[in-house]
Structures are given as C-alpha cells and as structure tokens.
Design an enzyme around this catalytic site. Structure first.
Site, mmCIF file in Angstrom:
data_model
loop_
_atom_site.group_PDB
_atom_site.id
_atom_site.type_symbol
_atom_site.label_atom_id
_atom_site.label_comp_id
_atom_site.label_asym_id
_atom_site.label_seq_id
_atom_site.Cartn_x
_atom_site.Cartn_y
_atom_site.Cartn_z
ATOM 1 N N HIS A 16 16.931 -88.559 -15.924
ATOM 2 C CA HIS A 16 18.042 -89.477 -16.197
ATOM 3 C C HIS A 16 19.290 -89.050 -15.414
ATOM 4 O O HIS A 16 20.005 -89.878 -14.867
ATOM 5 C CB HIS A 16 18.411 -89.472 -17.690
ATOM 6 C CG HIS A 16 17.314 -89.900 -18.617
ATOM 7 N ND1 HIS A 16 16.837 -89.096 -19.620
ATOM 8 C CD2 HIS A 16 16.621 -91.059 -18.702
ATOM 9 C CE1 HIS A 16 15.889 -89.733 -20.288
ATOM 10 N NE2 HIS A 16 15.734 -90.927 -19.750
ATOM 11 N N LYS A 40 13.500 -97.169 -35.354
ATOM 12 C CA LYS A 40 12.821 -96.026 -34.725
ATOM 13 C C LYS A 40 13.686 -94.785 -34.862
ATOM 14 O O LYS A 40 14.742 -94.672 -34.244
ATOM 15 C CB LYS A 40 12.583 -96.347 -33.241
ATOM 16 C CG LYS A 40 11.586 -95.432 -32.570
ATOM 17 C CD LYS A 40 11.254 -95.978 -31.190
ATOM 18 C CE LYS A 40 11.067 -94.856 -30.198
ATOM 19 N NZ LYS A 40 11.089 -95.317 -28.806
ATOM 20 N N ARG A 89 9.875 -94.605 -12.099
ATOM 21 C CA ARG A 89 9.240 -93.318 -11.783
ATOM 22 C C ARG A 89 7.944 -93.514 -11.010
ATOM 23 O O ARG A 89 7.636 -92.776 -10.097
ATOM 24 C CB ARG A 89 8.954 -92.535 -13.068
ATOM 25 C CG ARG A 89 10.199 -91.997 -13.719
ATOM 26 C CD ARG A 89 9.930 -91.567 -15.119
ATOM 27 N NE ARG A 89 9.488 -92.689 -15.938
ATOM 28 C CZ ARG A 89 9.022 -92.595 -17.153
ATOM 29 N NH1 ARG A 89 8.890 -91.426 -17.716
ATOM 30 N NH2 ARG A 89 8.677 -93.674 -17.816
HETATM 31 N N1 COA Z 1 13.353 -89.847 -15.148
HETATM 32 C C1 COA Z 1 12.582 -89.309 -16.095
HETATM 33 N N2 COA Z 1 12.237 -89.952 -17.223
HETATM 34 C C2 COA Z 1 12.705 -91.200 -17.398
HETATM 35 C C3 COA Z 1 13.513 -91.822 -16.439
HETATM 36 C C4 COA Z 1 13.841 -91.092 -15.277
HETATM 37 N N3 COA Z 1 14.600 -91.611 -14.331
HETATM 38 N N4 COA Z 1 13.809 -93.055 -16.887
HETATM 39 C C5 COA Z 1 13.192 -93.202 -18.063
HETATM 40 N N5 COA Z 1 12.519 -92.085 -18.377
HETATM 41 C C6 COA Z 1 11.673 -91.877 -19.560
HETATM 42 C C7 COA Z 1 12.447 -91.656 -20.813
HETATM 43 O O1 COA Z 1 12.684 -90.305 -21.016
HETATM 44 C C8 COA Z 1 11.529 -92.246 -21.851
HETATM 45 O O2 COA Z 1 10.556 -91.307 -22.210
HETATM 46 P P1 COA Z 1 9.783 -91.362 -23.629
HETATM 47 O O3 COA Z 1 9.235 -92.743 -23.763
HETATM 48 O O4 COA Z 1 8.780 -90.320 -23.449
HETATM 49 O O5 COA Z 1 10.793 -91.030 -24.688
HETATM 50 C C9 COA Z 1 10.827 -93.389 -21.124
HETATM 51 O O6 COA Z 1 10.971 -93.086 -19.769
HETATM 52 C C10 COA Z 1 11.437 -94.750 -21.349
HETATM 53 O O7 COA Z 1 12.784 -94.549 -21.626
HETATM 54 P P2 COA Z 1 14.056 -95.429 -21.481
HETATM 55 O O8 COA Z 1 14.448 -95.573 -20.068
HETATM 56 O O9 COA Z 1 15.046 -94.850 -22.376
HETATM 57 O O10 COA Z 1 13.581 -96.829 -21.912
HETATM 58 P P3 COA Z 1 13.229 -97.343 -23.320
HETATM 59 O O11 COA Z 1 11.996 -98.114 -23.096
HETATM 60 O O12 COA Z 1 13.247 -96.304 -24.360
HETATM 61 O O13 COA Z 1 14.482 -98.284 -23.627
HETATM 62 C C11 COA Z 1 15.901 -100.205 -23.337
HETATM 63 C C12 COA Z 1 14.777 -99.331 -22.827
HETATM 64 C C13 COA Z 1 16.874 -99.470 -24.222
HETATM 65 C C14 COA Z 1 16.640 -100.633 -22.093
HETATM 66 C C15 COA Z 1 15.242 -101.414 -24.039
HETATM 67 O O14 COA Z 1 14.385 -100.967 -25.058
HETATM 68 C C16 COA Z 1 16.251 -102.376 -24.631
HETATM 69 O O15 COA Z 1 17.006 -102.994 -23.925
HETATM 70 N N6 COA Z 1 16.282 -102.504 -25.960
HETATM 71 C C17 COA Z 1 17.208 -103.396 -26.655
HETATM 72 C C18 COA Z 1 16.508 -104.587 -27.284
HETATM 73 C C19 COA Z 1 16.331 -105.700 -26.291
HETATM 74 O O16 COA Z 1 17.251 -106.219 -25.700
HETATM 75 N N7 COA Z 1 15.057 -106.115 -26.112
HETATM 76 C C20 COA Z 1 14.725 -107.189 -25.208
HETATM 77 C C21 COA Z 1 14.648 -106.720 -23.775
HETATM 78 S S1 COA Z 1 12.988 -106.583 -23.268
#
Ligand code: COA
Length: 160
Positions: A16, A40, A89
């Site tokens: 990140h 969650k 990634r």
């Molecule tokens: N390098 C390393 N790891 C990374 C990374 C990077 N550049 N980018 C993401 N990751 C990992 C995270 O650590 C996370 O790991 P985990 O699943 O093992 O915990 C995973 O990738 C996904 O993480 P993240 O980027 O935080 O995405 P998410 O799927 O948890 O959340 C949101 C994404 C918050 C943007 C999305 O859920 C959201 O917008 N929610 C709001 C509700 C909504 O609007 N929904 C409709 C839209 S579809």
C-alpha cells in the site's frame, strides 16, 4: 489534482505504501480512505488502521487519512473528488477491480478509476498474509513498516 485511494488497510503494508508514495508524487492531494465495514470485524479497529496510516505516511506532505462507510460512489461525491486509485498486483486482481470500477461508474457516472501497477516485489503481498505470519509469531519486517510490525506484535502477543 485530488485523488482517493480506498481500501481496508488491515493493516497497511509496504505494498500500500508504495502506491501511496507514488500517488503523493503524481497528485496534489491524496485521500487515503479506510473502509469502515460494520459487518466485517477486522484485526485492527478503524482508528488503529488510521493511526498506523498517519504514522507511516507522515514523511509525505499531501496525504490525508480518512474513513468512510457505505458506498464508495457516495463518499466520492461527499468529498468532491471523483478519481479513485487502485493498485493492481497481478492479473488475478483485474477481474474484481474491473467489476468494482464498472459498478462505481454505474452508481456515479463521474467516477474514474485509475490503476497503478504494484511493484514486482509486492505482487504476493496482502494484509491477511501479513496478519497470519504475525499471528504465528513470524517475522514480518520485510512486509510492513516498523510501527505496523510493533502493532502486530502487540495484537498477537497472547497468541491467536
Ligand atoms: N500491495 C499489496 N497488497 C495490496 C495492495 C498493494 N498495492 N493493494 C491491495 N492489497 C491487498 C490488501 O492488503 C488486501 O489484502 P487482504 O484481502 O488479504 O486483507 C487485498 O489486497 C484487498 O484489499 P483492499 O485494496 O483494501 O480492497 P478491499 O477489497 O478490501 O476493499 C474497497 C476495497 C474498500 C475499495 C471496496 O470494498 C469498497 O469500495 N467498499 C465500499 C462499498 C461499495 O461501494 N461497494 C460497491 C463497489 S463494488
């Protein structure tokens, strides 16, 4: 230009931070937005995640740490900033990211999602992998910055 980098950040990793640092150089103002998902329960509370983000990005001048709940498309409107940044990634991330980008644009036609390709050394990294290693007492120093390493040690000091 102002952008939003949303995610769970449970906890923030070097993957990140790579994206945040690169955004900091390319954009005027970067809002790192932590999803507050009431259904969650994470390892770290939203306040803890925000504090770790603040601490690990304090060397950058144009980063704001915020939290949001509900739809991202609505948060974007509230913050008057319709450019989203997501890190890619591997190809396996693409399908999910594409789906999210299209849904967000359907919900709010002004939203643009920009993808940044993660550094090669971070392609295997995720917060859950880091949490698992830390939970078993493993060394996470090559995955997360010092403050996060300390926070993980405290979190899991009694074991899982
Ligand atoms: N390098 C390393 N790891 C990374 C990374 C990077 N550049 N980018 C993401 N990751 C990992 C995270 O650590 C996370 O790991 P985990 O699943 O093992 O915990 C995973 O990738 C996904 O993480 P993240 O980027 O935080 O995405 P998410 O799927 O948890 O959340 C949101 C994404 C918050 C943007 C999305 O859920 C959201 O917008 N929610 C709001 C509700 C909504 O609007 N929904 C409709 C839209 S579809």
């Amino acid at each position: 230009m102002k952008v939003i980098y949303p995610g769970s950040f449970d906890p923030v990793t070097f993957g990140h931070l790579d994206i945040i640092e690169r955004c900091s150089k390319k954009f005027g103002h970067v809002i790192v937005a932590v999803l507050n998902n009431s259904s969650k329960k994470g390892t770290f509370s939203i306040e803890e995640r925000m504090e770790l983000l603040r601490e690990t990005t304090k060397h950058l001048g144009n980063i704001e740490i915020d939290a949001f709940s509900g739809l991202l498309a609505e948060y974007v409107e509230k913050r008057d900033c319709n450019i989203l940044i997501r890190g890619l990634r591997a190809v396996s991330d693409f399908e999910y990211e594409m789906q999210m980008a299209l849904v967000n644009r359907k919900l709010n036609k002004d939203v643009e999602t920009l993808f940044m390709v993660s550094k090669g050394e971070h392609v295997y990294l995720s917060s859950s992998i880091v949490r698992e290693i830390a939970a078993y007492g493993g060394n996470v120093s090559c995955f997360v910055p010092k403050p996060v390493e300390r926070a993980l040690r405290d979190k899991f000091k009694g074991g899982i």
